[in-house]
Design an enzyme around this catalytic site. Structure first.
Site, short mmCIF file in Angstrom:
data_model
loop_
_atom_site.label_atom_id
_atom_site.label_comp_id
_atom_site.label_asym_id
_atom_site.label_seq_id
_atom_site.Cartn_x
_atom_site.Cartn_y
_atom_site.Cartn_z
N TYR A 98 0.96 -1.17 -0.05
CA TYR A 98 -0.05 0.07 0.08
C TYR A 98 0.84 1.23 -0.01
CZ TYR A 98 -4.26 -2.66 0.45
OH TYR A 98 -5.28 -3.39 0.45
N GLU A 140 -8.13 -8.00 4.96
CA GLU A 140 -7.29 -8.85 4.25
C GLU A 140 -6.47 -9.88 5.17
OE1 GLU A 140 -4.96 -6.30 1.72
OE2 GLU A 140 -6.78 -5.66 0.73
#
Length: 408
Positions: A98, A140
């Site tokens: 990310y 996740e």
């Protein structure tokens, strides 16, 4: 939690950023792939990149999330976030990635907005990005924890134990562990990510729905060789055609653990299962599960395809429906050829008015996005609650709400 001053900046700049995001995202991908060519080769779908579909999906997700933060009447995006997190888990996305996206995305934002990218604007949109990223990272981690694996550790080498031609352009593969050990538990409607090594060295990944999950010794997937469409700039499917040409019994494929949220929940309400083309695969998975569970729920199955010859799993779908005491099936084919239409076999595009739709039904929908948009619009016109409609998107979810019925 995003502070109120930042929310005010987001609210004020959302129209400008929203109007520019279609320009921002191609620059972002270009910058990121220049810095990290391995991501383009081994993680992102190169076909979707060539068409610009991935850019549209990212733009839609960010805009939807920002709108949710600043608008009281914004649409619920829980389903979008669930689809994204499941897709990421199937790809083995980890938290550190990310930061890579953030670096190149915000460099693109600064390039496009120029003087408009003031420190206050950048700080506010940074808060939006990390608020969304943190929610996805947490989801996740939870998905990885279900299988008791470390984040990103999702790959398994599976043996192809059988290969069957389901239609002129589709093959089904049965997959098992090479040592015969039990497979992880999978739910009907979920999918696997499959990675193949292409001739140029790229390790491209695609998702394929599980058509059978009840047997812990093997799984089954069906793969359509996607043709190219030169007139619209759509390249042929790299992975699907490679598998068609090169993968046979005795070969191995690197596959993920099963993920996906288009799962038929145990309940008493009627079911409406709607598919087009290769979108039949999660529906096959659901039907196999219902038969295994000896379900007596009322089930209506609707499928649209170009022709009977192109309809993958046509006979299997019919046999599964026949094994369910409360089930019925209708087909729509664009070309029936010399065959006459019947009460259950129709010519043309799917038409919900030709069947009785129970307004209490839980609807599971999969197919090309324009097809799904048309069906969702038709369900809305029949007053089927939007919360009853569940769907799977093959490829990037571009969140288009307006489309006309098209061929499967």
């Amino acid at each position: 939690m995003i502070a109120q001053p930042e929310l005010s900046v987001i609210r004020e700049t959302l129209p400008v950023v929203g109007a520019s995001i279609g320009e921002i995202t191609p620059i972002f991908y270009e910058r990121m792939f220049a810095a990290r060519p391995d991501l383009e080769a081994d993680l992102f779908n190169r076909g979707n990149q060539a068409q610009g579909e991935q850019q549209k999906a990212l733009a839609g997700a960010i805009a939807a999330y920002a709108t949710l933060l600043v608008s009281e009447d914004a649409p619920n995006i829980d389903a979008m976030m669930s689809r994204i997190s499941n897709k990421h888990a199937s790809l083995g996305i980890t938290e550190d990635q990310y930061a890579i996206v953030y670096e190149h995305l915000f460099a693109a934002i600064a390039e496009v907005l120029g003087d408009g990218a003031t420190p206050e604007v950048v700080d506010a949109w940074t808060a939006v990005y990390w608020d969304m990223a943190d929610a996805l990272i947490a989801a996740e981690k939870g998905l990885y924890a279900r299988f008791d694996v470390a984040p990103g550790d999702v790959g398994n080498e599976l043996l192809v134990t059988s290969r069957n031609q389901e239609s002129p352009t589709t093959v089904s593969l049965e997959l098992a562990r090479e040592d015969g050990a039990a497979l992880p538990e999978a739910q009907p409607g979920q999918y696997l990510s499959v990675q193949v090594a292409l001739p140029d060295g790229a390790q491209q990944i695609r998702q394929y729905s599980l058509t059978r999950t009840s047997n812990r010794t093997s799984w089954a997937v069906t793969i359509k060789a996607e043709p190219g469409r030169a007139e619209s700039g759509v390249p042929a499917g790299e992975v699907s055609n490679f598998i068609h040409d090169n993968v046979f019994e005795g070969d191995t494929l690197r596959c993920s653990l099963p993920y996906g949220d288009l799962v038929v929940e145990e309940a008493d309400e009627p079911l409406l299962l709607v598919s087009a083309g290769i979108g039949c695969t999660p529906i096959i998975g659901a039907l196999n599960h219902l038969v295994q569970a000896e379900s007596t729920r009322p089930v209506t199955v609707l499928h649209a395809d170009q022709s009977m010859a192109s309809h993958a799993h046509r006979q299997e779908m019919a046999e599964l429906v026949n094994q369910l005491p409360g089930a019925q099936m209708h087909y729509w084919y664009e070309q029936l050829g010399a065959r006459p239409a019947t009460d259950t076999v129709h010519e043309g595009f799917i038409n919900l008015a030709e069947v009785g739709v129970d307004l209490r039904a839980q609807v599971y929908l999969c197919g090309p996005p324009p097809f799904m948009n048309a069906v969702r619009r038709g369900l809305g016109e029949l007053d089927v609650p939007a919360g009853n409609v569940h769907f799977e998107v093959f490829g990037p979810d571009t969140w288009s709400a307006a489309a006309e019925p098209v061929s499967a």
